[in-house]
Write a protein that holds these residues in place. Structure first.
Motif, short mmCIF file in Angstrom:
data_model
loop_
_atom_site.label_atom_id
_atom_site.label_comp_id
_atom_site.label_asym_id
_atom_site.label_seq_id
_atom_site.Cartn_x
_atom_site.Cartn_y
_atom_site.Cartn_z
N ALA A 102 -18.30 -16.20 -13.16
CA ALA A 102 -19.06 -17.27 -12.51
C ALA A 102 -18.42 -17.73 -11.20
CB ALA A 102 -19.16 -18.47 -13.45
N THR A 103 -19.27 -18.32 -10.37
CA THR A 103 -18.84 -19.03 -9.17
C THR A 103 -19.48 -20.41 -9.26
OG1 THR A 103 -18.73 -17.02 -7.85
CG2 THR A 103 -18.88 -19.11 -6.64
N ALA A 104 -18.65 -21.44 -9.18
CA ALA A 104 -19.13 -22.83 -9.25
C ALA A 104 -18.75 -23.53 -7.95
CB ALA A 104 -18.51 -23.55 -10.43
N THR A 105 -19.71 -24.21 -7.33
CA THR A 105 -19.44 -24.92 -6.09
C THR A 105 -19.83 -26.38 -6.26
OG1 THR A 105 -19.95 -22.91 -4.84
CG2 THR A 105 -19.87 -24.98 -3.60
N ASP A 106 -18.86 -27.26 -6.09
CA ASP A 106 -19.09 -28.71 -6.12
C ASP A 106 -19.12 -29.20 -4.68
OD1 ASP A 106 -19.01 -28.69 -8.85
OD2 ASP A 106 -17.06 -29.64 -9.04
N THR A 107 -20.19 -29.91 -4.33
CA THR A 107 -20.34 -30.44 -2.98
C THR A 107 -20.64 -31.92 -3.07
OG1 THR A 107 -21.20 -28.32 -2.21
CG2 THR A 107 -21.66 -30.24 -0.83
N MET A 108 -19.91 -32.73 -2.29
CA MET A 108 -20.11 -34.18 -2.30
C MET A 108 -20.24 -34.68 -0.87
SD MET A 108 -17.40 -35.34 -5.18
CE MET A 108 -16.67 -33.98 -6.06
N THR A 109 -21.29 -35.46 -0.65
CA THR A 109 -21.51 -36.11 0.63
C THR A 109 -21.42 -37.61 0.40
OG1 THR A 109 -22.96 -34.30 1.30
CG2 THR A 109 -23.11 -36.34 2.57
N PHE A 110 -20.67 -38.29 1.26
CA PHE A 110 -20.41 -39.72 1.11
C PHE A 110 -21.01 -40.49 2.27
CE2 PHE A 110 -16.94 -37.12 -0.51
CZ PHE A 110 -16.89 -37.52 -1.83
N THR A 111 -21.71 -41.59 1.96
CA THR A 111 -22.33 -42.43 2.97
C THR A 111 -21.92 -43.87 2.73
OG1 THR A 111 -24.25 -40.94 3.01
CG2 THR A 111 -24.52 -43.11 4.02
N ARG A 112 -21.45 -44.52 3.78
CA ARG A 112 -21.04 -45.93 3.68
C ARG A 112 -22.27 -46.81 3.47
NH1 ARG A 112 -16.29 -47.37 5.83
NH2 ARG A 112 -16.45 -45.65 7.31
N GLU A 113 -22.20 -47.69 2.48
CA GLU A 113 -23.25 -48.67 2.19
C GLU A 113 -22.58 -50.04 2.17
OE1 GLU A 113 -26.60 -48.23 1.30
OE2 GLU A 113 -26.53 -46.07 1.68
N GLY A 114 -22.17 -50.54 3.34
CA GLY A 114 -21.38 -51.77 3.41
C GLY A 114 -20.02 -51.50 2.81
N GLU A 115 -19.64 -52.26 1.78
CA GLU A 115 -18.38 -52.04 1.07
C GLU A 115 -18.54 -51.05 -0.08
OE1 GLU A 115 -15.19 -53.11 1.77
OE2 GLU A 115 -16.20 -53.58 3.65
N ARG A 116 -19.75 -50.56 -0.28
CA ARG A 116 -20.03 -49.59 -1.34
C ARG A 116 -20.17 -48.21 -0.73
NH1 ARG A 116 -24.75 -51.63 -4.95
NH2 ARG A 116 -25.92 -51.00 -3.12
N THR A 117 -20.24 -47.20 -1.61
CA THR A 117 -20.38 -45.82 -1.15
C THR A 117 -21.46 -45.11 -1.93
OG1 THR A 117 -18.01 -45.74 -0.63
CG2 THR A 117 -19.16 -43.63 -0.80
N GLN A 118 -22.36 -44.47 -1.20
CA GLN A 118 -23.36 -43.60 -1.83
C GLN A 118 -22.75 -42.20 -1.91
OE1 GLN A 118 -27.72 -43.41 -0.81
NE2 GLN A 118 -27.07 -41.42 -0.04
#
Length: 142
Positions: free
Chosen positions: A84-100
């Motif tokens: 298998a090949t597994a790829t984890d991808t995460m994109t982070f967006t600032r939502e004030g003091e929170r993070t999407q």
């Protein structure tokens, strides 16, 4: 095959990125991970990790390499073994003091496994993705 989830955590983007891009922390947020150890690199692009996980009653080992690293907005790590090949991808967006966080896990199976995986593995992936984002949120907000 892939799963994708978008959710918000009550932590600043820099802290979220630093925690999730240190792949040794998977032991805290990935439900299947038994152990992850950095084997080479400084944590940035090209860093490698040895990951031992349990999935569907089987223990598997993958070698992960960081393939995307743009602090604090993007991280991607790809793990491989002979089946298998597994790829984890995460994109982070600032939502004030929170993070999407937009989390995506892609799975490509090799050999005979690629024929049976859609029937056996795919149904389990959605539940695993839900459990993963729940554990990520719990770990970050603890």
């Amino acid at each position: 095959m892939h799963v994708e989830r978008t959710f918000i955590v009550n932590r600043p983007i820099d802290e979220v990125f630093d925690y999730l891009s240190d792949f040794e922390n998977t032991q805290e947020w990935d439900p299947g991970t038994l152990e992850t150890t950095r084997t080479e690199g400084d944590g940035g692009l090209g860093t490698t990790y040895r990951n031992r996980s349990s999935f569907m009653g089987r223990e598997v080992e993958l070698t992960y390499r960081t393939i995307g690293f743009d602090r604090p907005t993007f991280f991607s790590c790809q793990g491989t073994n002979k089946t298998a090949t597994a790829t984890d991808t995460m994109t982070f967006t600032r939502e004030g003091e929170r993070t999407q966080i937009q989390y995506r896990a892609d799975f490509e199976f090799h050999g005979v496994v690629k024929f049976i995986a859609p029937l056996i593995v795919k149904p389990k992936l959605s539940a695993l993705a839900d459990e993963t984002i729940e554990q990520i949120a719990d770990a970050l907000e603890a």
